[in-house]
Design a protein around this motif. Structure first.
Motif, PDB file in Angstrom:
ATOM      1  N   ARG A  79       0.851  -1.197   0.000  1.00  0.00           N
ATOM      2  CA  ARG A  79       0.000   0.000   0.000  1.00  0.00           C
ATOM      3  C   ARG A  79       0.878   1.235   0.000  1.00  0.00           C
ATOM      4  NH1 ARG A  79      -2.220   2.988   4.153  1.00  0.00           N
ATOM      5  NH2 ARG A  79      -1.517   1.470   5.703  1.00  0.00           N
ATOM      6  N   ASP A  80       0.621   2.127  -0.953  1.00  0.00           N
ATOM      7  CA  ASP A  80       1.343   3.385  -1.009  1.00  0.00           C
ATOM      8  C   ASP A  80       0.897   4.272   0.150  1.00  0.00           C
ATOM      9  OD1 ASP A  80       3.068   5.249  -2.879  1.00  0.00           O
ATOM     10  OD2 ASP A  80       1.346   6.445  -2.240  1.00  0.00           O
ATOM     11  N   LEU A  81       1.845   4.982   0.776  1.00  0.00           N
ATOM     12  CA  LEU A  81       1.553   5.795   1.952  1.00  0.00           C
ATOM     13  C   LEU A  81       1.510   7.283   1.607  1.00  0.00           C
ATOM     14  CD1 LEU A  81       3.800   3.921   4.544  1.00  0.00           C
ATOM     15  CD2 LEU A  81       1.316   3.767   4.272  1.00  0.00           C
ATOM     16  N   GLY A  82       0.921   7.598   0.450  1.00  0.00           N
ATOM     17  CA  GLY A  82       0.833   8.995   0.045  1.00  0.00           C
ATOM     18  C   GLY A  82       2.182   9.541  -0.381  1.00  0.00           C
ATOM     19  N   SER A  83       3.007   8.698  -0.983  1.00  0.00           N
ATOM     20  CA  SER A  83       4.341   9.117  -1.404  1.00  0.00           C
ATOM     21  C   SER A  83       4.257  10.156  -2.522  1.00  0.00           C
ATOM     22  CB  SER A  83       5.146   7.906  -1.884  1.00  0.00           C
ATOM     23  OG  SER A  83       4.538   7.345  -3.045  1.00  0.00           O
ATOM     24  N   ARG A  84       5.288  10.957  -2.657  1.00  0.00           N
ATOM     25  CA  ARG A  84       5.253  12.018  -3.669  1.00  0.00           C
ATOM     26  C   ARG A  84       5.497  11.484  -5.079  1.00  0.00           C
ATOM     27  NH1 ARG A  84      10.140  12.687  -0.952  1.00  0.00           N
ATOM     28  NH2 ARG A  84      12.027  12.592  -2.247  1.00  0.00           N
ATOM     29  N   ASN A  85       6.185  10.360  -5.211  1.00  0.00           N
ATOM     30  CA  ASN A  85       6.472   9.806  -6.545  1.00  0.00           C
ATOM     31  C   ASN A  85       5.728   8.509  -6.829  1.00  0.00           C
ATOM     32  OD1 ASN A  85       8.255  11.842  -7.449  1.00  0.00           O
ATOM     33  ND2 ASN A  85       9.900  10.982  -6.194  1.00  0.00           N
ATOM     34  N   GLY A  86       4.892   8.065  -5.899  1.00  0.00           N
ATOM     35  CA  GLY A  86       4.050   6.906  -6.144  1.00  0.00           C
ATOM     36  C   GLY A  86       4.783   5.574  -6.040  1.00  0.00           C
ATOM     37  N   THR A  87       3.995   4.499  -6.080  1.00  0.00           N
ATOM     38  CA  THR A  87       4.495   3.129  -6.008  1.00  0.00           C
ATOM     39  C   THR A  87       4.029   2.373  -7.241  1.00  0.00           C
ATOM     40  OG1 THR A  87       4.431   3.137  -3.578  1.00  0.00           O
ATOM     41  CG2 THR A  87       4.446   0.984  -4.659  1.00  0.00           C
ATOM     42  N   ARG A  88       4.923   1.599  -7.842  1.00  0.00           N
ATOM     43  CA  ARG A  88       4.586   0.824  -9.045  1.00  0.00           C
ATOM     44  C   ARG A  88       4.948  -0.640  -8.817  1.00  0.00           C
ATOM     45  NH1 ARG A  88       7.271   5.217 -10.327  1.00  0.00           N
ATOM     46  NH2 ARG A  88       9.220   4.148 -10.825  1.00  0.00           N
ATOM     47  N   ILE A  89       4.153  -1.526  -9.428  1.00  0.00           N
ATOM     48  CA  ILE A  89       4.471  -2.949  -9.459  1.00  0.00           C
ATOM     49  C   ILE A  89       4.640  -3.338 -10.908  1.00  0.00           C
ATOM     50  CG2 ILE A  89       3.706  -5.294  -8.933  1.00  0.00           C
ATOM     51  CD1 ILE A  89       2.033  -4.206  -6.681  1.00  0.00           C
ATOM     52  N   ASN A  90       5.841  -3.766 -11.254  1.00  0.00           N
ATOM     53  CA  ASN A  90       6.152  -4.135 -12.649  1.00  0.00           C
ATOM     54  C   ASN A  90       5.711  -3.039 -13.616  1.00  0.00           C
ATOM     55  OD1 ASN A  90       7.133  -6.583 -11.669  1.00  0.00           O
ATOM     56  ND2 ASN A  90       5.171  -7.620 -11.946  1.00  0.00           N
ATOM     57  N   GLY A  91       5.930  -1.777 -13.217  1.00  0.00           N
ATOM     58  CA  GLY A  91       5.638  -0.647 -14.077  1.00  0.00           C
ATOM     59  C   GLY A  91       4.234  -0.095 -13.972  1.00  0.00           C
ATOM     60  N   VAL A  92       3.346  -0.744 -13.192  1.00  0.00           N
ATOM     61  CA  VAL A  92       1.956  -0.304 -13.077  1.00  0.00           C
ATOM     62  C   VAL A  92       1.779   0.463 -11.766  1.00  0.00           C
ATOM     63  CG1 VAL A  92      -0.451  -1.043 -12.942  1.00  0.00           C
ATOM     64  CG2 VAL A  92       1.145  -2.272 -14.427  1.00  0.00           C
ATOM     65  N   TRP A  93       1.218   1.688 -11.848  1.00  0.00           N
ATOM     66  CA  TRP A  93       0.985   2.497 -10.661  1.00  0.00           C
ATOM     67  C   TRP A  93      -0.112   1.860  -9.808  1.00  0.00           C
ATOM     68  CZ3 TRP A  93       4.170   6.584  -9.823  1.00  0.00           C
ATOM     69  CH2 TRP A  93       4.870   7.102 -10.913  1.00  0.00           C
ATOM     70  N   VAL A  94       0.122   1.777  -8.500  1.00  0.00           N
ATOM     71  CA  VAL A  94      -0.868   1.179  -7.606  1.00  0.00           C
ATOM     72  C   VAL A  94      -0.995   2.032  -6.353  1.00  0.00           C
ATOM     73  CG1 VAL A  94      -0.387  -1.168  -8.415  1.00  0.00           C
ATOM     74  CG2 VAL A  94       0.811  -0.294  -6.396  1.00  0.00           C
ATOM     75  N   HIS A  95      -2.190   1.971  -5.754  1.00  0.00           N
ATOM     76  CA  HIS A  95      -2.388   2.524  -4.416  1.00  0.00           C
ATOM     77  C   HIS A  95      -2.332   1.392  -3.400  1.00  0.00           C
ATOM     78  CE1 HIS A  95      -3.844   4.695  -0.967  1.00  0.00           C
ATOM     79  NE2 HIS A  95      -4.866   3.875  -0.858  1.00  0.00           N
ATOM     80  N   GLU A  96      -3.020   0.292  -3.713  1.00  0.00           N
ATOM     81  CA  GLU A  96      -2.991  -0.914  -2.887  1.00  0.00           C
ATOM     82  C   GLU A  96      -3.176  -2.102  -3.801  1.00  0.00           C
ATOM     83  OE1 GLU A  96      -5.764  -2.822   0.580  1.00  0.00           O
ATOM     84  OE2 GLU A  96      -5.043  -0.781   0.892  1.00  0.00           O
ATOM     85  N   ALA A  97      -2.315  -3.099  -3.678  1.00  0.00           N
ATOM     86  CA  ALA A  97      -2.391  -4.249  -4.583  1.00  0.00           C
ATOM     87  C   ALA A  97      -1.694  -5.444  -3.958  1.00  0.00           C
ATOM     88  CB  ALA A  97      -1.755  -3.919  -5.931  1.00  0.00           C
ATOM     89  N   MET A  98      -2.032  -6.640  -4.461  1.00  0.00           N
ATOM     90  CA  MET A  98      -1.421  -7.869  -3.967  1.00  0.00           C
ATOM     91  C   MET A  98      -0.122  -8.136  -4.722  1.00  0.00           C
ATOM     92  SD  MET A  98      -3.136 -11.625  -3.403  1.00  0.00           S
ATOM     93  CE  MET A  98      -3.332 -12.029  -5.137  1.00  0.00           C
ATOM     94  N   LEU A  99       0.895  -8.565  -3.993  1.00  0.00           N
ATOM     95  CA  LEU A  99       2.182  -8.914  -4.583  1.00  0.00           C
ATOM     96  C   LEU A  99       2.227 -10.411  -4.835  1.00  0.00           C
ATOM     97  CD1 LEU A  99       4.502  -6.775  -2.297  1.00  0.00           C
ATOM     98  CD2 LEU A  99       4.177  -6.429  -4.746  1.00  0.00           C
TER      99      LEU A  99
END
Length: 437
Positions: A79-99
């Protein structure tokens, strides 16, 4: 390697029962920390540039608290914690996702390979199905009970985190009642319900004449709770200028009433609670990092009811007894309990209590609350312009949302406003516009 979607197993060991939680590995494959490796040590792992994180990255494009990885029911959730540059999984932007598999996390310019391991951590489970005012047989609740039982044995500051209605106030009271301070005061201050102009006086007291209306001296909550416990509810609502004063009081164990230069010693145990994510608040500079560290000596995450549905029979039975309902109440029958288990309970135990109370009051079954967002296609009138049709639909949606919000929070506008993330005055305006006030 894929995440195991089965419920986490438990094992009985000498010294008590433990839940087995799968470990995971992280390896930085690009960025300033390339080559660094990490093996998880708990059910939650926070990644970021702040030194207090479980995984600390030197990448300047990574936020102080960037993301969190949690293991729940055998699944790894990022889960992204409101980061300024965001979180990606394998290039896809996510807010909350399963790994799953050998996923690659991208945080700023850093890439991290994730992999579930074969080993497990052992998290202690309480042997009891209740702690103070709280009941539950599910593993999430017994895990919480284990932490609360240990918290009650000392005076360490406790921070209770969780959605609204998960029982943070009951947890605070239960810690106090099980502690050595049980015979001393338990004082509650709701930091979100008191006017910001009065909150400092509520906490620290004031001297006569210190401000307009201060006709007499007044003892604040810190002194009123002397020898006992001070519960600071909705601590995430505490305004910025009061945060350093609270930090100073906790660190020095002294307070200065408004209008006084004297340092008054205090002896209180602090328990704080919030439904806000303080990592996000710290990233946004709305909450002081040093105050968070002082409060989170013991951090307890209260699980939502939807993760503990097996506790429904025990919860409903306790609620019926607390409301002086009949022991053979219809709501305690298997068919009724099965119906309750089909609901998601977004308002958690508070919503369940409101529902049980209504059902007992009416003496018959009442419909479960509907979903907060309409699931059926809206009924639109194509004979009117698009702008008009859209406005009508938005008004209907807003009214439905507000009705549901009030129902979940027992018509408590302050609690509803906090849950909706809006100002209480603004919520009053919305309710008036929708004809609900």
């Amino acid at each position: 390697m894929h995440a195991d979607t089965k419920t986490s197993p438990s094992v009985s060991l000498i010294g008590g029962e433990h839940e087995l939680v799968r470990q995971f590995r992280l390896e930085v494959i690009s960025g300033p920390d390339q080559g660094a490796k990490y093996l998880s040590r708990g059910e939650r792992t926070v990644v970021g540039s702040a030194r207090s994180n479980d995984v600390v990255l030197r990448d300047t494009t990574v936020s102080r608290f960037h993301c969190q990885i949690a293991i729940s029911d055998g699944k790894a959730i990022v889960r992204d914690l409101g980061s300024r540059n965001g979180t990606r999984i394998n290039g896809v932007w996510v807010h909350e996702a399963m790994l799953t598999g050998d996923a690659v996390l991208e945080l700023g310019s850093t890439k991290i390979r994730f992999e579930l391991g074969d080993s497990h951590l052992q998290l202690p489970l309480s042997a009891e199905d209740r702690f103070g005012m709280m009941v539950g047989r599910s593993k999430p609740m017994r895990r919480v009970f284990s932490v609360l039982q240990r918290a009650a044995q000392n005076d360490a500051t406790v921070l209770l985190l969780g959605e609204t209605g998960t029982g943070k106030d009951a947890a605070a009271m239960s810690i106090h009642e099980a502690s050595a301070r049980r015979d001393r005061p338990f004082v509650v201050v709701d930091c979100g319900a008191i006017s910001p102009l009065l909150l400092e006086s509520e906490l620290f007291g004031h001297e006569r004449g210190s401000f307009t209306g201060a006709t007499d001296s007044r003892v604040g909550a810190f002194q009123a709770a002397s020898g006992g416990t001070l519960f600071l509810d909705e601590i995430g609502e505490l305004r910025a200028d009061l945060q350093p004063k609270l930090l100073r009081a906790i660190e020095s164990r002294t307070i200065s009433p408004v209008g006084s230069n004297l340092a008054v010693p205090v002896d209180v145990r602090i328990i704080a609670a919030t439904n806000r994510d303080l990592h996000v608040e710290m990233n946004d500079k709305h909450f002081r990092t040093d105050l968070y560290y002082r409060l989170a000596v013991l951090e307890v995450h209260m699980p939502p009811l939807r993760e503990c549905l097996e506790d429904l029979p025990l919860l409903v039975s306790a609620l019926v007894a607390g409301l002086d309902g009949p022991e053979n109440s219809e709501i305690l029958q298997p068919a009724a309990l099965e119906e309750l288990a089909q609901h998601r309970w977004p308002g958690n135990v508070r919503e369940l209590r409101n529902y049980v109370e209504r059902r007992l009051a009416l003496g018959s079954a009442v419909p479960l609350p509907g979903p907060s967002i309409p699931v059926a296609a809206p009924d639109v009138d194509i004979r009117v312009p698009l702008k008009v049709a859209r406005q009508r639909y938005l008004e209907a949606f807003e009214r439905s949302y507000l009705e549901r919000l009030l129902a979940v929070h027992g018509n408590n506008v302050s609690a509803a406003a906090r849950a909706a993330g809006v100002d209480r005055v603004h919520l009053h305006r919305l309710l008036a516009r929708a004809g609900l006030r």
